[in-house]
Design a protein around this motif. Sequence first.
Motif, PDB file in Angstrom:
ATOM      1  N   ALA A  80       1.071   5.492   1.092  1.00 57.73           N
ATOM      2  CA  ALA A  80       2.237   4.916   0.241  1.00 57.73           C
ATOM      3  C   ALA A  80       1.883   3.885  -0.576  1.00 57.73           C
ATOM      4  N   ALA A  81       1.000   2.985  -0.083  1.00 56.89           N
ATOM      5  CA  ALA A  81       0.851   1.786  -0.777  1.00 56.89           C
ATOM      6  C   ALA A  81      -0.084   2.256  -2.214  1.00 56.89           C
ATOM      7  N   ALA A  82      -0.811   3.428  -2.077  1.00 58.93           N
ATOM      8  CA  ALA A  82      -1.708   3.829  -3.194  1.00 58.93           C
ATOM      9  C   ALA A  82      -0.722   4.432  -4.266  1.00 58.93           C
ATOM     10  N   LEU A  83       0.305   5.242  -3.835  1.00 60.17           N
ATOM     11  CA  LEU A  83       1.252   5.627  -4.385  1.00 60.17           C
ATOM     12  C   LEU A  83       1.879   4.743  -5.370  1.00 60.17           C
ATOM     13  N   ALA A  84       2.632   3.832  -4.500  1.00 57.68           N
ATOM     14  CA  ALA A  84       3.481   2.772  -5.047  1.00 57.68           C
ATOM     15  C   ALA A  84       2.526   1.948  -6.241  1.00 57.68           C
ATOM     16  N   GLY A  85       1.104   1.708  -5.851  1.00 59.09           N
ATOM     17  CA  GLY A  85       0.470   1.048  -6.836  1.00 59.09           C
ATOM     18  C   GLY A  85       0.102   1.859  -8.042  1.00 59.09           C
ATOM     19  N   VAL A  86       0.142   3.191  -7.963  1.00 63.04           N
ATOM     20  CA  VAL A  86      -0.019   3.688  -9.168  1.00 63.04           C
ATOM     21  C   VAL A  86       1.379   3.726 -10.030  1.00 63.04           C
ATOM     22  N   ALA A  87       2.590   3.793  -9.344  1.00 65.97           N
ATOM     23  CA  ALA A  87       3.825   3.420  -9.771  1.00 65.97           C
ATOM     24  C   ALA A  87       3.910   2.304 -10.412  1.00 65.97           C
TER      25      ALA A  87
END
Length: 428
Positions: free
Chosen positions: A24-31
């Motif tokens: 989730a952190a990586a996905l939020a980082g891409v966001a």
Amino acid sequence: MLGQTTVPLVGMVDTIVVGRTGDAAALAGVALGTTVVNFLFWSFGFLRMGMTGMTAQAQGAGDAEEVRAMLLRGLALGFGLGVVLFALQLLLVPLAFALLAGGGALDAAASGYVGGRFFGAPASLGVFALNGWLLGLGRTRAALLLQIAMNLVNAVLDLWFVWGLGLGARGVGLGTACAEWSALLLGIFLALRILGPGALGGLSARLFDRDTLRRLFAVNADIMVRTVALLVLFGWFANAGARLGEVPLAANHVLMQFVSVSAFVLDGFAFTAESRIGEAIGRGARTELLRATRLTGEFTLAAGAAFALLIHLDGVPLIAAVTDHPEVRAHAVALLPFAALVPLVGAPAWLLDGVFIGATAGRSLRNAAVAATLLYLATDLLLRPWGAVGMWAALLASYAYRAAGLGLALPRLVRSVGEPLAEAPREA
């Protein structure tokens, strides 16, 4: 429409590749990184929009030499600004992160993504200009080929860099940057084929025509203010999600992929309006302008309603396909009805953008966007006690504000076109 369908697939592929890792952190980082890149890169979106309107008007006026000169001006301006953007990233990127509610692992992932994307800055802005030129000429098949090629390269490299080499968010950014460079080279090749051999020779005097350059920069300055205002709006929306935490931010990013797909597909009608209205204004044909506005408007509203229904009915399995994180899925499903309404509520604003871009009416675009952004900020602050629901309600209101601003300016635009409206014949 087919070409526009492929545009948001770059972001969709980025999101799926990271989303399926379960991080989730990586996905939020891409966001968060996407918000930063969009703000910095799309501040120069006038390279696409200004090029389309001015190229279409030159085409409508039968000025083939100016059509050729517009290509060289656009490429030189896009590539030059991209180099400057790349050089200033050490100053601009930390400033952007300081304004957004990230921190910790979120900022680390976002920084990796942004760092990778910046290698493609000159190519990205060059492709903006190329796309604008192709759309201004109505060369939609060439624009479609350009987007398909970029998406294929992006998808292959994303899979390799993230799943193969384990580069995470940075790998996503690098894959997209490489795809943008490949698209720039292909776009130049396509443009030269359209113009034919020797078509760019003998244009030095026309390239630096003072009146043309003055008009180019005046139109682009207004469109740049308009673009920055809208980027502030969407940056505020992304920051509102980040303020609520990693899971809400990731869920918003998933839902915005559906919004992006619908917006870009509906922009196919707006791009048709840009080309047709630009040509009509080049010929001074008011009746053609009115007909193009009516027909593209009818199709846009119908398609907006269809997309709203599609997202509402199929959104849950689509969310599951994008991410396998259970909390992100649950949060996205709860907010799905708001995302489903965006294509319907946003359709008039997207269509009117096309009308005014084709007319190169930068001042009206600027005023409507600035007013809509200010009203959106006030609405979001007012609805903040409602949390994520208030955040999405304010976003929906922003589209209505922008459509109203442009709608009020439309009669004046119509009156400004030279050809008088046809009058009914008088009875004897």
